[in-house]
Design a protein around this motif. Structure first.
Motif, PDB file in Angstrom:
ATOM      1  N   HIS A 113       0.822  -1.210   0.000  1.00 40.74           N
ATOM      2  CA  HIS A 113       0.000   0.000   0.000  1.00 40.74           C
ATOM      3  C   HIS A 113       0.856   1.260   0.000  1.00 40.74           C
ATOM      4  O   HIS A 113       1.851   1.364   0.710  1.00 40.74           O
ATOM      5  CB  HIS A 113      -0.945   0.020   1.204  1.00 40.74           C
ATOM      6  N   ASP A 133       0.371   4.065   1.272  1.00 43.62           N
ATOM      7  CA  ASP A 133       0.266   4.938   2.433  1.00 43.62           C
ATOM      8  C   ASP A 133       0.566   4.232   3.748  1.00 43.62           C
ATOM      9  O   ASP A 133       0.262   4.758   4.814  1.00 43.62           O
ATOM     10  CB  ASP A 133      -1.146   5.536   2.476  1.00 43.62           C
ATOM     11  N   GLY A 184      -4.229   1.420   8.807  1.00 41.95           N
ATOM     12  CA  GLY A 184      -4.179   2.804   8.346  1.00 41.95           C
ATOM     13  C   GLY A 184      -4.537   3.787   9.438  1.00 41.95           C
ATOM     14  O   GLY A 184      -3.920   4.853   9.563  1.00 41.95           O
ATOM     15  N   ALA A 195      -1.023   5.163   9.113  1.00 41.08           N
ATOM     16  CA  ALA A 195      -0.919   5.708   7.761  1.00 41.08           C
ATOM     17  C   ALA A 195       0.045   6.893   7.757  1.00 41.08           C
ATOM     18  O   ALA A 195       0.042   7.730   8.662  1.00 41.08           O
ATOM     19  CB  ALA A 195      -2.296   6.132   7.256  1.00 41.08           C
ATOM     20  N   GLY A 207      -3.491  10.106   0.553  1.00 47.19           N
ATOM     21  CA  GLY A 207      -4.298   9.197   1.350  1.00 47.19           C
ATOM     22  C   GLY A 207      -4.772   9.798   2.655  1.00 47.19           C
ATOM     23  O   GLY A 207      -5.383  10.857   2.674  1.00 47.19           O
ATOM     24  N   THR A 267      -7.066   3.082   4.988  1.00 45.71           N
ATOM     25  CA  THR A 267      -6.503   2.310   3.889  1.00 45.71           C
ATOM     26  C   THR A 267      -7.198   0.961   3.738  1.00 45.71           C
ATOM     27  O   THR A 267      -7.602   0.341   4.718  1.00 45.71           O
ATOM     28  CB  THR A 267      -5.006   2.075   4.138  1.00 45.71           C
ATOM     29  N   ASN A 322      -8.000   3.168  -3.170  1.00 36.78           N
ATOM     30  CA  ASN A 322      -7.178   2.511  -2.157  1.00 36.78           C
ATOM     31  C   ASN A 322      -7.593   2.852  -0.728  1.00 36.78           C
ATOM     32  O   ASN A 322      -6.894   2.491   0.220  1.00 36.78           O
ATOM     33  CB  ASN A 322      -5.708   2.906  -2.360  1.00 36.78           C
ATOM     34  N   TYR A 323      -8.743   3.535  -0.585  1.00 41.15           N
ATOM     35  CA  TYR A 323      -9.209   3.995   0.721  1.00 41.15           C
ATOM     36  C   TYR A 323     -10.721   3.794   0.797  1.00 41.15           C
ATOM     37  O   TYR A 323     -11.421   3.860  -0.217  1.00 41.15           O
ATOM     38  CB  TYR A 323      -8.866   5.476   0.933  1.00 41.15           C
TER      39      TYR A 323
END
Length: 534
Positions: free
Chosen positions: A141, A143, A174, A178, A184, A313, A442-443
């Motif tokens: 990922h 972030d 996350g 994160a 992000g 995330t 991606n979130y």
């Protein structure tokens, strides 16, 4: 009592078999999975007894003199009067505690940012290990930290720690960590220095046994390497386990700080491991500091934290993202679950309730503005599509976000939900052009006490990293003593001591680690109603 356990054990076991099987513990070939606890010093004798019956532990826990085993009814009868066995109980299931809802708000609510604690506020977090017992971690990922992460796979057969089929563990990670990298989201500990331990217990099926949770706790302690250790458990189940309780009590006595989700069924029923005395039980509240309707409330609740619509995330490319813009203004748009991926532009058209094809001559290729109500979201989208609409924008009929689903119905145009106020605003702009996009991302926004838990675990780790001379019990006491009191004055069964506050706990500990007494675990409290209860 000793006489009962020796002479009445078999009868008790037989009485409980039916109830335990109903608790979902059925195993392979008609057997049921149990957690066996040996008497002190009798673990080897117990395992030899099992071997003579042709039974191999599904998961051995020698450090706890316990084992998870699949047993048939006749195996239970054979355990009658065996001196090596201290007790036997169901190997109860544990589940992730998340809900698929979406409402955003930030880290500032728990004071876990530079605005409250100054620059480089988590610079000492490398001296601490934050261990996540969950469904895995997407190490690719964009972030999330990579170099400070360690993982352990298969404590209960769940697979590789760096694969997250359920997406739950990556979302929790996350919120905890994160990175502060301009993309992000921002975690409670965003510098990338905190040590992360990932122990996977959930695969795509979304549940694990209590024995797997015990083994995962042991794995966290193996990764500890002399550092202070905080364990995040965004999971739980309604049945307790004495073996599990003892394992967590032992870890707490050894200096581990344990944090778990209070549960999501909105009742006063207790969830475990959160309700063990050694564990901080975390309730969920929303952006307005009101208790979430799904958050469990009982005397074990110790702290509260954001758990409604937490943006964090998820594995790369696994989320649906919605975008709606008009005249340079952006509106929050949540994709309908099952929406196609597409980007469309067209004039805004009022389609009322969307209960029939609504685009008149000259309005084809428009974006349908549709009020919630009367028929399903899928039927509204299909009616928009049938009238030649390029995209469906469904606005809520109450305050709050609209996060809907098409229920598996196939459509051909992008569809989103928006807030009531935004829908009414767009109705004043009919005929003007807007852009609607549903894409992969991606979130994602999740709801649940699962999402509240990493806020508390992250704050605990953050504060502890700034006061490493303090014990786990002293950190726990400081978090309770400095929490923002909500609901009824003092501790209550909805908010516990209140909303966790990083700066306030940090300030309290500047006076010394022993300024507050231990909270006494998860017992006590008034049990009264919280002021924010829906």
């Amino acid at each position: 009592m000793k006489q009962f356990w020796r002479g009445g054990l078999a009868l008790w076991l037989l009485m409980m078999v039916g109830a335990w099987a109903q608790a979902g513990q059925e195993g392979i070939a008609g057997k049921t999975r149990y957690l066996l606890q040996a008497n002190p010093g009798q673990y080897q004798a117990l395992t030899r007894l099992l071997q003579r019956r042709g039974t191999t532990p599904a998961l051995a826990l020698p450090a706890h003199e316990a084992a998870a085993v699949y047993l048939a009814d006749e195996d239970l009868a054979a355990l009658r009067g065996q001196p090596a066995l201290r007790w036997l109980e169901p190997d109860v299931k544990r589940y992730p505690m998340s809900l698929p809802q979406q409402v955003p708000y930030g880290i500032g609510l728990v004071q876990a940012d530079a605005a409250h604690l100054g620059n480089n506020f988590d610079s000492a977090s490398g001296n601490l290990l934050l261990c996540l017992i969950d469904s895995g971690y997407d190490q690719t990922h964009e972030d999330l930290p990579l170099t400070t992460v360690q993982g352990i796979s298969d404590p209960g057969g769940a697979g590789d720690w760096f694969v997250d089929e359920l997406h739950h563990g990556t979302h929790v990670a996350g919120t905890l960590a994160a990175l502060n990298n301009s993309i992000g989201v921002l975690g409670v500990l965003p510098s990338g220095q905190v040590g992360l331990g990932i122990v996977k217990v959930f695969d795509g099926d979304g549940w694990a046994y209590s024995s797997s949770l015990i083994a995962a706790l042991d794995a966290c302690r193996q990764l500890q390497a002399g550092r202070s250790l905080v364990v995040n458990m965004s999971l739980g189940g309604i049945l307790s386990s004495r073996t599990e309780d003892r394992a967590f009590a032992d870890a707490y006595k050894a200096g581990v700080l344990l944090v778990a989700a209070a549960g999501n069924d909105g009742s006063s029923r207790k969830s475990y491991p959160a309700s063990y005395a050694s564990v901080i039980s975390v309730a969920a509240l929303d952006e307005a500091k009101q208790i979430a309707s799904f958050s469990q409330h009982n005397s074990a609740v110790e702290l509260a934290a954001p758990g409604v619509g937490v943006l964090s995330t998820v594995p790369m490319g696994s989320a649906l993202l919605g975008e709606l813009t008009q005249g340079g203004n952006a509106y929050k748009a949540l994709p309908m679950e099952g929406s196609v991926l597409a980007s469309q532009m067209g004039p805004l058209v009022d389609c009322g309730l969307g209960d029939s094809p609504c685009l008149a001559a000259g309005q084809a290729n428009g974006l349908c503005l549709i009020a919630r109500g009367s028929i399903s979201f899928a039927d509204k989208v299909l009616n928009c599509q049938a009238g030649g609409g390029r995209g469906a924008i469904i606005y809520n009929n109450v305050d709050g976000d609209l996060n809907g689903t098409l229920g598996g119905v196939t459509t051909q145009i992008p569809s989103v939900g928006i807030r009531q106020a935004d829908g009414l605003s767009l109705l004043t702009l009919l005929g003007q052009s807007a852009q609607l996009t549903v894409s992969q991302g991606n979130y994602a926004y999740y709801d649940g006490t699962s999402m509240a838990t990493p806020h508390v675990a992250g704050v605990a780790a953050l504060v502890w990293s700034r006061h490493l001379a303090c014990s786990n019990a002293e950190i726990r006491s400081a978090l309770a003593a400095s929490a923002l009191d909500l609901g009824e004055p003092g501790r209550d069964s909805y908010f516990g001591y209140g909303l966790v506050q990083a700066q306030s706990a940090d300030d309290l500990l500047l006076a010394g680690c022993t300024t507050t007494p231990d909270t006494g675990g998860a017992t006590g409290g008034k049990g009264g109603k919280g002021g924010g209860k829906p």
